[in-house]
Design a protein around this motif. Structure first.
Motif, PDB file in Angstrom:
ATOM      1  N   ALA A 145       0.842  -1.207   0.000  1.00 28.28           N
ATOM      2  CA  ALA A 145       0.000   0.000   0.000  1.00 28.28           C
ATOM      3  C   ALA A 145       0.872   1.249   0.000  1.00 28.28           C
ATOM      4  O   ALA A 145       1.925   1.289   0.639  1.00 28.28           O
ATOM      5  N   ARG A 146       0.407   2.283  -0.712  1.00 29.73           N
ATOM      6  CA  ARG A 146       1.203   3.503  -0.859  1.00 29.73           C
ATOM      7  C   ARG A 146       0.546   4.745  -0.253  1.00 29.73           C
ATOM      8  O   ARG A 146       1.021   5.854  -0.453  1.00 29.73           O
ATOM      9  N   SER A 147      -0.549   4.548   0.477  1.00 28.92           N
ATOM     10  CA  SER A 147      -1.191   5.687   1.133  1.00 28.92           C
ATOM     11  C   SER A 147      -1.801   5.225   2.442  1.00 28.92           C
ATOM     12  O   SER A 147      -2.096   4.027   2.631  1.00 28.92           O
ATOM     13  N   VAL A 148      -2.018   6.159   3.335  1.00 29.75           N
ATOM     14  CA  VAL A 148      -2.624   5.835   4.623  1.00 29.75           C
ATOM     15  C   VAL A 148      -4.047   5.333   4.418  1.00 29.75           C
ATOM     16  O   VAL A 148      -4.505   4.399   5.097  1.00 29.75           O
ATOM     17  N   GLU A 149      -4.769   5.927   3.471  1.00 28.60           N
ATOM     18  CA  GLU A 149      -6.140   5.500   3.210  1.00 28.60           C
ATOM     19  C   GLU A 149      -6.181   4.054   2.717  1.00 28.60           C
ATOM     20  O   GLU A 149      -7.065   3.270   3.114  1.00 28.60           O
ATOM     21  N   ALA A 150      -5.223   3.698   1.852  1.00 26.67           N
ATOM     22  CA  ALA A 150      -5.163   2.318   1.374  1.00 26.67           C
ATOM     23  C   ALA A 150      -4.853   1.354   2.512  1.00 26.67           C
ATOM     24  O   ALA A 150      -5.424   0.248   2.593  1.00 26.67           O
ATOM     25  N   LEU A 151      -3.953   1.737   3.405  1.00 27.64           N
ATOM     26  CA  LEU A 151      -3.651   0.910   4.576  1.00 27.64           C
ATOM     27  C   LEU A 151      -4.893   0.701   5.426  1.00 27.64           C
ATOM     28  O   LEU A 151      -5.174  -0.418   5.891  1.00 27.64           O
ATOM     29  N   ALA A 152      -5.640   1.784   5.652  1.00 26.32           N
ATOM     30  CA  ALA A 152      -6.833   1.704   6.494  1.00 26.32           C
ATOM     31  C   ALA A 152      -7.872   0.767   5.887  1.00 26.32           C
ATOM     32  O   ALA A 152      -8.506  -0.038   6.595  1.00 26.32           O
ATOM     33  N   GLN A 153      -8.046   0.843   4.575  1.00 31.68           N
ATOM     34  CA  GLN A 153      -9.036  -0.011   3.925  1.00 31.68           C
ATOM     35  C   GLN A 153      -8.632  -1.484   3.992  1.00 31.68           C
ATOM     36  O   GLN A 153      -9.459  -2.371   4.258  1.00 31.68           O
ATOM     37  N   LEU A 154      -7.354  -1.756   3.762  1.00 28.46           N
ATOM     38  CA  LEU A 154      -6.864  -3.138   3.871  1.00 28.46           C
ATOM     39  C   LEU A 154      -7.073  -3.687   5.276  1.00 28.46           C
ATOM     40  O   LEU A 154      -7.518  -4.833   5.462  1.00 28.46           O
ATOM     41  N   ALA A 155      -6.735  -2.880   6.284  1.00 28.76           N
ATOM     42  CA  ALA A 155      -6.857  -3.335   7.668  1.00 28.76           C
ATOM     43  C   ALA A 155      -8.309  -3.573   8.036  1.00 28.76           C
ATOM     44  O   ALA A 155      -8.640  -4.545   8.752  1.00 28.76           O
ATOM     45  N   ALA A 156      -9.221  -2.708   7.574  1.00 25.81           N
ATOM     46  CA  ALA A 156     -10.641  -2.885   7.887  1.00 25.81           C
ATOM     47  C   ALA A 156     -11.157  -4.206   7.307  1.00 25.81           C
ATOM     48  O   ALA A 156     -11.885  -4.968   7.975  1.00 25.81           O
TER      49      ALA A 156
END
Length: 739
Positions: free
Chosen positions: A124-135
């Motif tokens: 992942a290359r953005s904080v938003e992408a990280l958050a979506q993956l974790a959710a």
């Protein structure tokens, strides 16, 4: 059943020492050293002492002191097996028992997190992408109906960045939760204990019972206990959301609570120890990846800003080191702070570029910032801290500033305009809770409907990289200014030494040349007297030329000697009545110029100046004498003498209607031996105005000249503080002398 706490503020609720646990497990509280039973939960159907005796004391004593939980055995309680876990607080050993889950999985969930989820997280290359993956991963692991990942802003409000949900669950993606939803002490506990599970929001708290010689149950710290009973206000908050089960995993970045990963379910849901470990591990991986992304972005931003900073510093280092020079490349200055306007304030002077407040407002703002005593000041909401700034929001809602001096008002400022944002809340943030009920207990808010709010008065916040960049610029500017000051001091010292050597040289040369000039003139007279009859007319003419040249050379030597003395003689400051001085000089010159028609216009009330009387007389005599000399072809010659009073001090100005001069040569007039007219036209040595300048500057004053060819010239000077000094000195006025 534990009585409901009498609460008026969530921030004072004793959530670390509730004196009770959740009802799905059981607890033993032991003395940390002796393992003596001090307290137990009220839901033991078997004697608590028998349960304790069934555990291995040696294993219990081996529990680490760092607060981490370790499994210490299993117990059959009723018809089910229970796993037992133990951890230590400051003085006690806490043993928690919970029913075992169904058949064990063939593979622990933590392995799938490490094997499958971690690579996706790293890509992942953005904080938003990280958050979506974790959710999504949290929902897959736990089976909860809704999974959220949100971060806190600088004011503590939460913003949902990632979400995964099943049908029948409301979406909160992009919504904001007010900071009041999570009290301060709850945030601190999220930082200390990074996993919390509430399997059933309808549970009835099970109180702890204390042994006769044990501590009070409300003194037992349950911060790290997974069975710790939670706030009744929070349980009501969950039920208001339609949530009966929840878990929270803390996201900690740089030692601060960055955000939370939270799961909700409409029905009760219990997770076993393996699943809790997997969720905790997921939170740790997410925290590290967010920290890495932010650190990389910070490094990239700092490198870019350092590039602009170095360009600014190089530009200034190649100039005279004046802060005003930093505005010669306005685009560079604005780019380094991502600003729309910038200003340099040096005491009472202001220079700007881009969009800024008015000059007077900048002076006041710079004074306020300098008075704070901080090297770097930043605010994204300036009007909240500095009331006059409320009127500048379209231009300067926020400011970033550096103070260069702790003594003077030397401030460099950057500005950003207001950015109006529309924030959608999960419920009205102005009504975070209902009023206390009749029993004094507060209630959380009941509505989570979308509520939009426009927030203004702020600019885009200044980043840590931008603040660090301007702080680095400040240090560089101070270094450049100090280096240039040292260079100027060295140059001044060298110039002073050279001036002293030059004065000594000119004094020696002029003194030693006086005798030869007199000898030349004397021998010419002897030759003319002794051999005059035998000399031809041409020889007589040549001898007269020699005598005139020797006399003129003698005058130059005398003038040079006087000029040298003026730089060496100590000043004898007294109060000089320039009115009397000028009148005396006018009478003296009028006696010598009887054949000329001269109109004198001397202004009444000329100022009294604090100066060396003899040197001041020389300066004024030169100015008036020049006015008379260079107007000799005018009939009548008109000479004006008037007073000068300004912010620099007081002085005199002399104007004539003579030949004048071209202003392009004004810089040469006050130099030694500089003449704008041939000596055949106007006699003189070319040192008079140089003497005037030297005398005035020795008094700390300044001189000037204005002229126009054929229209006359004006020369003047001022001495600093003459009026004040004159009032302070009781010495009697000294009238002018007569040559």
């Amino acid at each position: 059943m534990t009585p409901t706490p009498d609460l008026t503020l969530c921030d004072i609720e004793p959530i670390r020492v509730p004196g009770a646990i959740q009802s799905h497990g059981r607890m033993l509280v032991l003395d940390g050293a002796t393992l003596a039973l001090q307290a137990w939960s009220a839901n033991w159907t078997e004697p608590a002492a028998e349960a304790l005796a069934a555990l291995d004391a040696q294993v219990l004593r081996a529990t680490p002191a760092d607060g981490s939980a370790v499994q210490v055995g299993s117990l059959r309680l009723g018809d089910r097996m229970h796993d037992c876990w133990a951890h230590r607080n400051a003085t006690q050993l806490i043993v928690e028992c919970e029913p075992q889950a169904g058949p064990r999985r063939h593979e622990a969930p933590i392995y799938t997190v490490a094997r499958d989820f971690l690579p996706r997280l790293q890509a992942a290359r953005s904080v938003e992408a990280l958050a979506q993956l974790a959710a999504r991963e949290l929902q897959r692991l736990t089976g909860f109906g809704r999974s959220l990942v949100y971060r806190f802003d600088e004011d503590g409000h939460g913003e949902v960045l990632g979400e995964a949900l099943e049908p029948g669950y409301d979406s909160y993606l992009g919504l904001h939760f007010p900071s009041a939803d999570i009290p301060k002490q709850a945030r601190a506990l999220y930082l200390a204990n990074r996993f919390r599970l509430i399997p059933d929001a309808t549970y009835q708290p099970v109180p702890l019972l204390a042994a006769a010689d044990g501590p009070a149950v409300h003194d037992i710290d349950l911060s790290q206990a997974f069975l710790r009973s939670v706030s009744p206000v929070h349980l009501e908050y969950m039920r208001n959301m339609g949530t009966l089960a929840s878990l929270s995993v803390s996201i900690v970045v740089d030692g601060r609570l960055w955000g939370l990963a939270s799961c909700h379910d409409h029905a009760p849901r219990l997770l076993d120890a393996d699943m809790r470990a997997a969720c905790t591990h997921l939170g740790q991986l997410l925290s590290m990846q967010v920290e890495a992304l932010q650190a990389n972005a910070e490094v990239a931003a700092r490198l870019e800003l350092r590039h602009w900073t170095l360009q600014l510093v190089a530009q200034l280092a190649d100039s005279d080191a004046s802060l005003r020079r930093i505005l010669h490349e306005p685009a560079l200055l604005l780019r380094m702070a991502r600003a729309t306007g910038a200003a340099v304030v040096l005491d009472e002077q202001v220079w700007t570029t881009g969009e800024t407040p008015p000059q007077e407002a900048l002076l006041e703002l710079a004074g306020w910032i300098a008075g704070l005593g901080t090297e770097v000041y930043e605010s994204a909401q300036l009007g909240a801290h500095y009331l006059p700034a409320a009127a500048w929001q379209p231009t300067a809602a926020g400011v970033l500033a550096i103070s260069i001096s702790q003594v003077h008002r030397h401030v460099l400022l950057w500005f950003r305009p207001e950015v109006v944002q529309t924030v959608t809340w999960a419920g009205d943030p102005r009504k975070p809770s209902s009023p206390p009920d009749a029993a004094g207990r507060i209630h959380p808010r009941r509505s989570f409907e979308r509520w939009a709010e426009q927030i203004g008065g702020r600019c885009l916040p200044w980043s840590a990289a931008e603040t660090a960049a301007v702080a680095e610029l400040r240090q560089a500017l101070i270094g450049i200014v100090l280096r240039r000051a040292e260079e100027l001091a060295a140059m001044a010292s060298e110039l002073g030494r050279a001036n002293k050597e030059l004065e000594a040289f000119s004094y020696t040369v002029s003194h030693d040349l006086r005798a030869p000039m007199r000898h030349i003139a004397g021998y010419v007279d002897l030759v003319m007297d002794a051999e005059g009859a035998a000399l031809s007319e041409r020889a007589h003419r040549y001898m007269h030329h020699v005598k005139d040249a020797a006399a003129f050379a003698g005058q130059l030597v005398d003038a040079l000697l006087d000029f040298s003395r003026m730089g060496r003689t100590a000043l004898n400051l007294k109060r000089v009545d320039t009115d009397s001085l000028v009148q005396g000089l006018v009478r003296e010159i009028a006696r010598h110029e009887r054949e000329r028609q001269i109109e004198w216009h001397v202004e009444a009330g000329l100022p009294a100046l604090t100066a060396d009387p003899l040197l001041l007389q020389v300066a004024v005599r030169n100015l008036i004498g020049n006015a008379v000399k260079y107007s000799r072809d005018r009939s009548p010659a008109v000479v004006h003498v008037r007073a000068v009073r300004n912010a620099q001090g007081q002085g005199l100005e002399v104007q004539d209607n003579g030949v004048g001069f071209q202003m392009q040569y004004v810089g040469k007039l006050f130099n030694v031996f500089q003449r704008l007219h041939q000596s055949e036209e106007f006699e003189g040595t070319g040192i008079g105005l140089a003497n005037v300048k030297r005398i005035v500057e020795r008094h700390g004053g300044s001189v000037w000249a204005r002229g126009e060819p054929g229209q006359g010239a004006t020369f003047g000077f001022v001495l600093p503080g003459s009026g004040q000094n004159a009032q302070a000195m009781p010495s009697p006025a000294i009238p002018s002398g007569h040559a």
